[in-house]
Design a protein around this motif. Structure first.
Motif, PDB file in Angstrom:
ATOM      1  N   HIS A  81       0.831  -1.203   0.000  1.00  0.00           N
ATOM      2  CA  HIS A  81       0.000   0.000   0.000  1.00  0.00           C
ATOM      3  C   HIS A  81       0.866   1.253   0.000  1.00  0.00           C
ATOM      4  O   HIS A  81       1.743   1.406   0.846  1.00  0.00           O
ATOM      5  CB  HIS A  81      -0.908  -0.005   1.237  1.00  0.00           C
ATOM      6  CG  HIS A  81      -1.948   1.064   1.240  1.00  0.00           C
ATOM      7  ND1 HIS A  81      -2.730   1.344   0.144  1.00  0.00           N
ATOM      8  CD2 HIS A  81      -2.353   1.928   2.211  1.00  0.00           C
ATOM      9  CE1 HIS A  81      -3.562   2.316   0.446  1.00  0.00           C
ATOM     10  NE2 HIS A  81      -3.339   2.693   1.678  1.00  0.00           N
ATOM     11  N   LYS A  82       0.664   2.121  -0.978  1.00  0.00           N
ATOM     12  CA  LYS A  82       1.338   3.417  -1.112  1.00  0.00           C
ATOM     13  C   LYS A  82       2.798   3.319  -1.537  1.00  0.00           C
ATOM     14  O   LYS A  82       3.394   4.335  -1.894  1.00  0.00           O
ATOM     15  CB  LYS A  82       1.270   4.204   0.213  1.00  0.00           C
ATOM     16  CG  LYS A  82      -0.139   4.564   0.659  1.00  0.00           C
ATOM     17  CD  LYS A  82      -0.770   5.589  -0.247  1.00  0.00           C
ATOM     18  CE  LYS A  82      -2.088   6.083   0.314  1.00  0.00           C
ATOM     19  NZ  LYS A  82      -2.740   7.060  -0.597  1.00  0.00           N
ATOM     20  N   SER A  83       3.377   2.132  -1.524  1.00  0.00           N
ATOM     21  CA  SER A  83       4.810   2.013  -1.775  1.00  0.00           C
ATOM     22  C   SER A  83       5.189   2.291  -3.225  1.00  0.00           C
ATOM     23  O   SER A  83       6.361   2.524  -3.525  1.00  0.00           O
ATOM     24  CB  SER A  83       5.306   0.617  -1.384  1.00  0.00           C
ATOM     25  OG  SER A  83       4.615  -0.390  -2.100  1.00  0.00           O
ATOM     26  N   ARG A  84       4.222   2.294  -4.140  1.00  0.00           N
ATOM     27  CA  ARG A  84       4.515   2.531  -5.551  1.00  0.00           C
ATOM     28  C   ARG A  84       4.168   3.954  -5.988  1.00  0.00           C
ATOM     29  O   ARG A  84       4.308   4.273  -7.158  1.00  0.00           O
ATOM     30  CB  ARG A  84       3.771   1.519  -6.423  1.00  0.00           C
ATOM     31  CG  ARG A  84       4.356   0.123  -6.346  1.00  0.00           C
ATOM     32  CD  ARG A  84       3.596  -0.843  -7.237  1.00  0.00           C
ATOM     33  NE  ARG A  84       4.279  -2.110  -7.294  1.00  0.00           N
ATOM     34  CZ  ARG A  84       5.214  -2.438  -8.182  1.00  0.00           C
ATOM     35  NH1 ARG A  84       5.572  -1.549  -9.084  1.00  0.00           N
ATOM     36  NH2 ARG A  84       5.790  -3.616  -8.172  1.00  0.00           N
ATOM     37  N   LYS A  85       3.687   4.772  -5.072  1.00  0.00           N
ATOM     38  CA  LYS A  85       3.348   6.153  -5.409  1.00  0.00           C
ATOM     39  C   LYS A  85       4.545   7.034  -5.073  1.00  0.00           C
ATOM     40  O   LYS A  85       4.842   7.295  -3.905  1.00  0.00           O
ATOM     41  CB  LYS A  85       2.110   6.604  -4.634  1.00  0.00           C
ATOM     42  CG  LYS A  85       1.591   7.960  -5.057  1.00  0.00           C
ATOM     43  CD  LYS A  85       0.286   8.293  -4.373  1.00  0.00           C
ATOM     44  CE  LYS A  85      -0.235   9.650  -4.820  1.00  0.00           C
ATOM     45  NZ  LYS A  85      -1.504   9.996  -4.164  1.00  0.00           N
ATOM     46  N   ALA A  86       5.239   7.497  -6.116  1.00  0.00           N
ATOM     47  CA  ALA A  86       6.511   8.196  -5.920  1.00  0.00           C
ATOM     48  C   ALA A  86       6.361   9.455  -5.075  1.00  0.00           C
ATOM     49  O   ALA A  86       7.183   9.719  -4.184  1.00  0.00           O
ATOM     50  CB  ALA A  86       7.120   8.541  -7.284  1.00  0.00           C
ATOM     51  N   SER A  87       5.318  10.245  -5.340  1.00  0.00           N
ATOM     52  CA  SER A  87       5.156  11.498  -4.592  1.00  0.00           C
ATOM     53  C   SER A  87       4.898  11.230  -3.117  1.00  0.00           C
ATOM     54  O   SER A  87       5.416  11.931  -2.244  1.00  0.00           O
ATOM     55  CB  SER A  87       3.998  12.312  -5.181  1.00  0.00           C
ATOM     56  OG  SER A  87       2.779  11.578  -5.136  1.00  0.00           O
ATOM     57  N   PHE A  88       4.115  10.186  -2.832  1.00  0.00           N
ATOM     58  CA  PHE A  88       3.842   9.840  -1.431  1.00  0.00           C
ATOM     59  C   PHE A  88       5.109   9.371  -0.736  1.00  0.00           C
ATOM     60  O   PHE A  88       5.401   9.780   0.388  1.00  0.00           O
ATOM     61  CB  PHE A  88       2.772   8.750  -1.360  1.00  0.00           C
ATOM     62  CG  PHE A  88       2.444   8.312   0.041  1.00  0.00           C
ATOM     63  CD1 PHE A  88       1.446   8.951   0.765  1.00  0.00           C
ATOM     64  CD2 PHE A  88       3.138   7.279   0.657  1.00  0.00           C
ATOM     65  CE1 PHE A  88       1.142   8.563   2.059  1.00  0.00           C
ATOM     66  CE2 PHE A  88       2.852   6.886   1.949  1.00  0.00           C
ATOM     67  CZ  PHE A  88       1.843   7.536   2.652  1.00  0.00           C
ATOM     68  N   MET A  89       5.880   8.509  -1.400  1.00  0.00           N
ATOM     69  CA  MET A  89       7.079   7.964  -0.785  1.00  0.00           C
ATOM     70  C   MET A  89       8.138   9.038  -0.571  1.00  0.00           C
ATOM     71  O   MET A  89       8.915   8.963   0.384  1.00  0.00           O
ATOM     72  CB  MET A  89       7.637   6.828  -1.651  1.00  0.00           C
ATOM     73  CG  MET A  89       6.749   5.591  -1.685  1.00  0.00           C
ATOM     74  SD  MET A  89       6.411   4.914  -0.025  1.00  0.00           S
ATOM     75  CE  MET A  89       8.056   4.478   0.514  1.00  0.00           C
ATOM     76  N   ALA A  90       8.175  10.045  -1.442  1.00  0.00           N
ATOM     77  CA  ALA A  90       9.141  11.125  -1.257  1.00  0.00           C
ATOM     78  C   ALA A  90       8.858  11.876   0.045  1.00  0.00           C
ATOM     79  O   ALA A  90       9.776  12.176   0.826  1.00  0.00           O
ATOM     80  CB  ALA A  90       9.086  12.086  -2.445  1.00  0.00           C
ATOM     81  N   VAL A  91       7.576  12.141   0.301  1.00  0.00           N
ATOM     82  CA  VAL A  91       7.206  12.816   1.546  1.00  0.00           C
ATOM     83  C   VAL A  91       7.438  11.881   2.734  1.00  0.00           C
ATOM     84  O   VAL A  91       7.889  12.313   3.809  1.00  0.00           O
ATOM     85  CB  VAL A  91       5.740  13.287   1.498  1.00  0.00           C
ATOM     86  CG1 VAL A  91       5.343  13.959   2.814  1.00  0.00           C
ATOM     87  CG2 VAL A  91       5.526  14.246   0.343  1.00  0.00           C
ATOM     88  N   TYR A  92       7.144  10.599   2.549  1.00  0.00           N
ATOM     89  CA  TYR A  92       7.353   9.628   3.639  1.00  0.00           C
ATOM     90  C   TYR A  92       8.815   9.618   4.085  1.00  0.00           C
ATOM     91  O   TYR A  92       9.107   9.686   5.285  1.00  0.00           O
ATOM     92  CB  TYR A  92       6.935   8.235   3.181  1.00  0.00           C
ATOM     93  CG  TYR A  92       7.427   7.138   4.099  1.00  0.00           C
ATOM     94  CD1 TYR A  92       6.832   6.927   5.337  1.00  0.00           C
ATOM     95  CD2 TYR A  92       8.512   6.339   3.740  1.00  0.00           C
ATOM     96  CE1 TYR A  92       7.302   5.939   6.192  1.00  0.00           C
ATOM     97  CE2 TYR A  92       8.981   5.345   4.584  1.00  0.00           C
ATOM     98  CZ  TYR A  92       8.378   5.153   5.814  1.00  0.00           C
ATOM     99  OH  TYR A  92       8.847   4.188   6.662  1.00  0.00           O
ATOM    100  N   TRP A  93       9.746   9.546   3.129  1.00  0.00           N
ATOM    101  CA  TRP A  93      11.167   9.519   3.494  1.00  0.00           C
ATOM    102  C   TRP A  93      11.595  10.820   4.153  1.00  0.00           C
ATOM    103  O   TRP A  93      12.464  10.822   5.028  1.00  0.00           O
ATOM    104  CB  TRP A  93      12.027   9.224   2.278  1.00  0.00           C
ATOM    105  CG  TRP A  93      11.957   7.802   1.836  1.00  0.00           C
ATOM    106  CD1 TRP A  93      11.447   7.317   0.673  1.00  0.00           C
ATOM    107  CD2 TRP A  93      12.394   6.653   2.581  1.00  0.00           C
ATOM    108  NE1 TRP A  93      11.534   5.947   0.638  1.00  0.00           N
ATOM    109  CE2 TRP A  93      12.117   5.517   1.800  1.00  0.00           C
ATOM    110  CE3 TRP A  93      12.987   6.479   3.829  1.00  0.00           C
ATOM    111  CZ2 TRP A  93      12.403   4.226   2.220  1.00  0.00           C
ATOM    112  CZ3 TRP A  93      13.285   5.192   4.252  1.00  0.00           C
ATOM    113  CH2 TRP A  93      12.996   4.086   3.461  1.00  0.00           C
ATOM    114  N   ALA A  94      10.958  11.920   3.756  1.00  0.00           N
ATOM    115  CA  ALA A  94      11.258  13.194   4.419  1.00  0.00           C
ATOM    116  C   ALA A  94      10.823  13.154   5.884  1.00  0.00           C
ATOM    117  O   ALA A  94      11.537  13.653   6.770  1.00  0.00           O
ATOM    118  CB  ALA A  94      10.554  14.339   3.687  1.00  0.00           C
TER     119      ALA A  94
END
Length: 233
Positions: free
Chosen positions: A196-209
């Protein structure tokens, strides 16, 4: 299409709301007293991009005592391709992103992320351990962080279930706030377990931040780099 749902009624209406990121919206029809829920996967033409104001034809159904839902949705005036109705079961449902998602476990992005997350988790654990050893971090803080991670894991699970069932979703900002508050390990586990959500680049960029910001905040606290006024508050 209607043979799958013997009580489906042919309707027409206008799309009055569309959530692009969540893939669902509502149709308003003079033939139906309430706005009709519609999901992206319920469109016959998967290449169609729904827009507010679009005239749509659809089959109105009612499932599980919920409000009206649209199936076999098509743009009024457009040619209706013959398409098979995807199963209602989450295990065999196709996703709008295309057949490439069927091979998700084999993608290199999933395996390549193991190394950096492993390093971060080890460093984070060492940082927390150092904070306890030097008494700069109270023991209750570990319990709070564990609870936040478990809560984040559960929220991801509920959001995945809601996405499959076409229900209201958890806002992405809420997921990011939970990660920022220390629930990022639970979020990472949920992303892998539920896919879940791991393939959405924009979401993951914010997650890593949020991961880096949380680790930096803990490091500043443990290292007494924060102003004394903030630590006292």
């Amino acid at each position: 299409m209607s043979s799958d749902f013997p009580y489906a009624m042919k309707r027409h209406g206008r799309l009055v709301r569309w959530e692009v990121d969540r893939g669902f919206g509502f149709i308003r029809s003079p033939e139906v007293p309430a706005d009709v829920f519609v999901h992206l996967r319920d469109f016959v033409d998967r290449q169609l991009k729904p827009e507010v104001g679009m005239e749509l034809g659809f089959d109105e159904i009612h499932v599980g005592g919920k409000g009206p839902r649209a199936m076999a949705v098509h743009a009024v005036g457009a040619a209706q391709p013959r398409a098979r109705r995807p199963s209602m079961s989450p295990q065999v449902r196709r996703t709008p992103a295309g057949p490439g998602r069927r091979h998700e476990p084999a993608t290199p992005s999933s395996s390549s992320s193991m190394l950096p997350i492993g390093v971060l988790l080890l460093g984070y654990a060492g940082l927390l351990g150092y904070g306890l050893w030097t008494a700069r971090l109270p023991p209750i803080a570990l319990g709070v962080l564990l609870l936040v991670s478990l809560l984040t894991f559960a929220v991801y699970g509920f959001d995945k279930s809601a996405a499959q069932a076409g229900r209201w979703r958890t806002a992405e900002s809420t997921l990011h706030l939970l990660s920022l508050a220390g629930g990022w390990p639970g979020a990472w586990c949920a992303q892998r377990l539920f896919r879940h959500k791991s393939r959405k680049a924009s979401f993951m960029a914010v997650y890593w931040a949020t991961v880096l910001l949380n680790i930096a905040a803990v490091a500043a606290w443990v290292g007494k780099l924060l102003p004394a006024s903030l630590l006292a508050g």
